[in-house]
Write a protein that holds these residues in place. Structure first.
Motif, PDB file in Angstrom:
ATOM      1  N   PRO A 289       0.806  -1.225   0.000  1.00  0.00           N
ATOM      2  CA  PRO A 289       0.000   0.000   0.000  1.00  0.00           C
ATOM      3  C   PRO A 289       0.838   1.273   0.000  1.00  0.00           C
ATOM      4  CG  PRO A 289      -0.794  -1.566   1.651  1.00  0.00           C
ATOM      5  CD  PRO A 289       0.503  -2.084   1.157  1.00  0.00           C
ATOM      6  N   TYR A 290       1.987   1.250   0.652  1.00  0.00           N
ATOM      7  CA  TYR A 290       2.813   2.442   0.755  1.00  0.00           C
ATOM      8  C   TYR A 290       3.503   2.737  -0.580  1.00  0.00           C
ATOM      9  CZ  TYR A 290       1.885   0.800   5.436  1.00  0.00           C
ATOM     10  OH  TYR A 290       1.238   0.338   6.552  1.00  0.00           O
ATOM     11  N   PHE A 291       3.993   1.681  -1.247  1.00  0.00           N
ATOM     12  CA  PHE A 291       4.591   1.860  -2.562  1.00  0.00           C
ATOM     13  C   PHE A 291       3.534   2.290  -3.578  1.00  0.00           C
ATOM     14  CE2 PHE A 291       8.097  -0.520  -0.737  1.00  0.00           C
ATOM     15  CZ  PHE A 291       9.203  -0.019  -1.407  1.00  0.00           C
ATOM     16  N   ALA A 292       2.332   1.699  -3.485  1.00  0.00           N
ATOM     17  CA  ALA A 292       1.292   2.015  -4.462  1.00  0.00           C
ATOM     18  C   ALA A 292       0.853   3.471  -4.370  1.00  0.00           C
ATOM     19  CB  ALA A 292       0.090   1.085  -4.257  1.00  0.00           C
ATOM     20  N   LYS A 293       0.574   3.937  -3.153  1.00  0.00           N
ATOM     21  CA  LYS A 293       0.058   5.298  -3.011  1.00  0.00           C
ATOM     22  C   LYS A 293       1.138   6.346  -3.249  1.00  0.00           C
ATOM     23  CE  LYS A 293      -2.322   8.543  -0.013  1.00  0.00           C
ATOM     24  NZ  LYS A 293      -3.218   8.732   1.150  1.00  0.00           N
ATOM     25  N   TYR A 294       2.253   6.216  -2.553  1.00  0.00           N
ATOM     26  CA  TYR A 294       3.248   7.289  -2.594  1.00  0.00           C
ATOM     27  C   TYR A 294       4.204   7.150  -3.764  1.00  0.00           C
ATOM     28  CZ  TYR A 294       1.297   7.970   2.008  1.00  0.00           C
ATOM     29  OH  TYR A 294       0.416   8.156   3.046  1.00  0.00           O
ATOM     30  N   THR A 306       6.058   6.056   5.995  1.00  0.00           N
ATOM     31  CA  THR A 306       4.838   5.340   6.367  1.00  0.00           C
ATOM     32  C   THR A 306       5.091   3.854   6.575  1.00  0.00           C
ATOM     33  OG1 THR A 306       4.251   5.181   4.010  1.00  0.00           O
ATOM     34  CG2 THR A 306       3.286   6.997   5.279  1.00  0.00           C
ATOM     35  N   PHE A 307       5.954   3.262   5.742  1.00  0.00           N
ATOM     36  CA  PHE A 307       6.248   1.840   5.935  1.00  0.00           C
ATOM     37  C   PHE A 307       7.035   1.620   7.217  1.00  0.00           C
ATOM     38  CE2 PHE A 307       9.244  -1.726   5.449  1.00  0.00           C
ATOM     39  CZ  PHE A 307       8.325  -2.768   5.402  1.00  0.00           C
ATOM     40  N   LEU A 308       8.087   2.408   7.442  1.00  0.00           N
ATOM     41  CA  LEU A 308       8.898   2.219   8.642  1.00  0.00           C
ATOM     42  C   LEU A 308       8.103   2.518   9.902  1.00  0.00           C
ATOM     43  CD1 LEU A 308      12.306   3.720   7.436  1.00  0.00           C
ATOM     44  CD2 LEU A 308      11.629   1.309   7.535  1.00  0.00           C
ATOM     45  N   ARG A 346      18.448  -2.378   9.733  1.00  0.00           N
ATOM     46  CA  ARG A 346      18.568  -2.150   8.286  1.00  0.00           C
ATOM     47  C   ARG A 346      19.993  -1.758   7.900  1.00  0.00           C
ATOM     48  NH1 ARG A 346      16.121   0.941   4.918  1.00  0.00           N
ATOM     49  NH2 ARG A 346      16.259   2.840   6.179  1.00  0.00           N
ATOM     50  N   ILE A 347      20.532  -0.729   8.549  1.00  0.00           N
ATOM     51  CA  ILE A 347      21.790  -0.177   8.060  1.00  0.00           C
ATOM     52  C   ILE A 347      23.021  -0.826   8.675  1.00  0.00           C
ATOM     53  CG2 ILE A 347      20.670   2.019   7.547  1.00  0.00           C
ATOM     54  CD1 ILE A 347      21.959   3.206  10.007  1.00  0.00           C
ATOM     55  N   ASP A 348      22.890  -1.387   9.883  1.00  0.00           N
ATOM     56  CA  ASP A 348      24.036  -2.022  10.537  1.00  0.00           C
ATOM     57  C   ASP A 348      24.085  -3.526  10.298  1.00  0.00           C
ATOM     58  OD1 ASP A 348      24.975   0.373  11.740  1.00  0.00           O
ATOM     59  OD2 ASP A 348      23.501   0.166  13.343  1.00  0.00           O
ATOM     60  N   THR A 349      22.907  -4.149  10.184  1.00  0.00           N
ATOM     61  CA  THR A 349      22.830  -5.614  10.111  1.00  0.00           C
ATOM     62  C   THR A 349      22.519  -6.106   8.700  1.00  0.00           C
ATOM     63  OG1 THR A 349      21.994  -5.538  12.378  1.00  0.00           O
ATOM     64  CG2 THR A 349      21.822  -7.634  11.258  1.00  0.00           C
ATOM     65  N   GLY A 350      21.941  -5.222   7.880  1.00  0.00           N
ATOM     66  CA  GLY A 350      21.625  -5.618   6.507  1.00  0.00           C
ATOM     67  C   GLY A 350      20.288  -6.291   6.344  1.00  0.00           C
ATOM     68  N   GLY A 353      14.447  -5.665   4.390  1.00  0.00           N
ATOM     69  CA  GLY A 353      13.041  -5.779   4.050  1.00  0.00           C
ATOM     70  C   GLY A 353      12.815  -5.469   2.573  1.00  0.00           C
ATOM     71  N   PRO A 354      11.790  -4.645   2.262  1.00  0.00           N
ATOM     72  CA  PRO A 354      11.481  -4.363   0.854  1.00  0.00           C
ATOM     73  C   PRO A 354      12.516  -3.455   0.175  1.00  0.00           C
ATOM     74  CG  PRO A 354      10.094  -3.054   2.288  1.00  0.00           C
ATOM     75  CD  PRO A 354      10.829  -4.014   3.164  1.00  0.00           C
ATOM     76  N   PHE A 355      13.507  -2.992   0.924  1.00  0.00           N
ATOM     77  CA  PHE A 355      14.526  -2.121   0.357  1.00  0.00           C
ATOM     78  C   PHE A 355      15.835  -2.879   0.113  1.00  0.00           C
ATOM     79  CE2 PHE A 355      11.782   0.395   3.211  1.00  0.00           C
ATOM     80  CZ  PHE A 355      11.138   1.154   2.247  1.00  0.00           C
ATOM     81  N   GLY A 356      15.715  -4.213   0.027  1.00  0.00           N
ATOM     82  CA  GLY A 356      16.891  -5.033  -0.223  1.00  0.00           C
ATOM     83  C   GLY A 356      17.252  -5.107  -1.700  1.00  0.00           C
ATOM     84  N   VAL A 357      18.147  -6.042  -2.025  1.00  0.00           N
ATOM     85  CA  VAL A 357      18.642  -6.183  -3.407  1.00  0.00           C
ATOM     86  C   VAL A 357      17.465  -6.488  -4.334  1.00  0.00           C
ATOM     87  CG1 VAL A 357      20.150  -7.478  -4.943  1.00  0.00           C
ATOM     88  CG2 VAL A 357      20.889  -6.945  -2.616  1.00  0.00           C
TER      89      VAL A 357
END
Length: 359
Positions: A289-294, A306-308, A346-350, A353-357
């Motif tokens: 929903p967040y990707f679709a709307k924004y 909104t996702f985070l 996300r930034i220290d451990t990798g 989520g949806p912002f991965g490779v």
């Protein structure tokens, strides 16, 4: 003046009875666990859960402070918001930190003690736990001849700040420093960055006491954003390092009471539960929903926010519910703590989520 060790019976019972239990609330319960919508007192300010009796410390005196003996010649002082520790010696007083909210009450508290025990009341040494102004911003009220001891990184940060209320240290160290004054001893140690790049461990071995600021919060959840710490993985690691020290009394630098080992164990469990819940929420919250709307609006930051926020809400709800009535302010800061832990994952451990490779 007295040492008021916090009762840990209820917390031990909690730990025994709820180990591994982290129920996921309903949607209605999720909202209720994080915010209290009632504004019954007419102030327009939100209501939060009552502070558990076990989380409260002694009441300040008419001048706004409480001073108590930890053991022997080691004492602590609090205004219910901040804490300092001091050691009376045959040559003078060694003060650890000088929070500005306590301010000149530091010397009043010291005078209360030294008039009773017959030791000199002049502060001859000030130890800086770290550079932050909220903990040492009253250091300037003590004389220019005071010996000021800090980590080398604290000296660098204070030189950059140029704050006259935080005079530069006269003695610095990098790894360990044993301070011996008038028959008393404090062991200072640096175990790497945690809350700040320079935060040190202050151990009074003769009195089984450890002071470590902005890492463990006896009786309370950590302050907003995991204590606004600059290195989250090492801040979490510092909790375990603290528990490896031999101590029975803990001075955390904040709030109104001393800590016990059960308090340290409880915060580590809180953080373990928050980590488990946050890792689960990263995969369970649907990002669509967040990707679709924004995304259609070309607003990338809105997608992230909104996702985070949704992940933090989902992660925090069961943890806040579990620790309600056990740790003070579980409903106040658990969402903020989940958000900060999420960013670290996300930034220290990798764990992206949806912002991965992209496949």
């Amino acid at each position: 003046m007295s040492h008021e060790p916090a009762s840990s019976t209820g917390r031990r019972r909690f730990l025994k009875g709820t180990a591994g239990a982290l129920a996921v609330p309903t949607a209605a319960g999720l909202l209720g666990a994080l915010a209290r919508p009632a504004y019954a007192d007419g102030t327009g300010l939100p209501d939060f859960d009552p502070v558990p009796a076990a989380s409260a410390g002694p009441a300040p005196n008419a001048d706004g402070y409480h001073v108590g003996r930890i053991d022997g010649h080691l004492y602590w002082v609090t205004d219910s918001y901040y804490q300092a520790m001091f050691l009376t010696t045959t040559r003078g007083v060694v003060l650890v930190d000088a929070p500005p909210t306590i301010g000149h009450n530091l010397q009043r508290a010291i005078n209360d003690v030294t008039r009773a025990n017959g030791r000199p009341g002049k502060v001859t040494h000030v130890v800086y736990s770290h550079s932050h102004a909220d903990h040492i911003g009253a250091a300037g009220i003590f004389g220019r001849d005071t010996v000021r001891i800090a980590h080398a990184e604290t000296a660098r940060l204070l030189a950059r700040a140029g704050d006259p209320n935080r005079p530069l240290p006269t003695v610095t160290f990098r790894d360990k420093y044993r301070l011996r004054v008038g028959g008393e001893t404090l062991d200072l140690a640096y175990h790497g960055p945690n809350h700040s790049p320079d935060n040190i461990f202050v151990h009074a071995p003769e009195y089984d006491t450890l002071m470590l600021v902005d890492v463990l919060y006896p009786g309370w959840v950590p302050f907003k954003g995991l204590a606004v710490s600059q290195d989250i993985p090492d801040w979490i690691k510092a909790q375990h390092i603290a528990m490896d020290y031999p101590w029975r009394t803990f001075v955390g630098g904040h709030l109104g009471r001393l800590g016990t080992r059960a308090d340290g164990t409880l915060q580590i469990q809180y953080m373990d539960d928050l980590d488990t819940s946050t890792r689960s929420a990263i995969t369970s919250v649907d990002p669509s929903p967040y990707f679709a709307k924004y995304g259609a609006q070309g607003n990338s930051w809105a997608i992230f926010k909104t996702f985070l926020d949704a992940v933090a809400d989902t992660a925090a709800a069961p943890v806040a519910a579990k620790y309600a009535g056990v740790l003070a302010a579980a409903d106040v800061f658990t969402k903020d703590n989940a958000w900060t832990l999420l960013e670290s994952l996300r930034i220290d451990t990798g764990i992206l989520g949806p912002f991965g490779v992209h496949p």
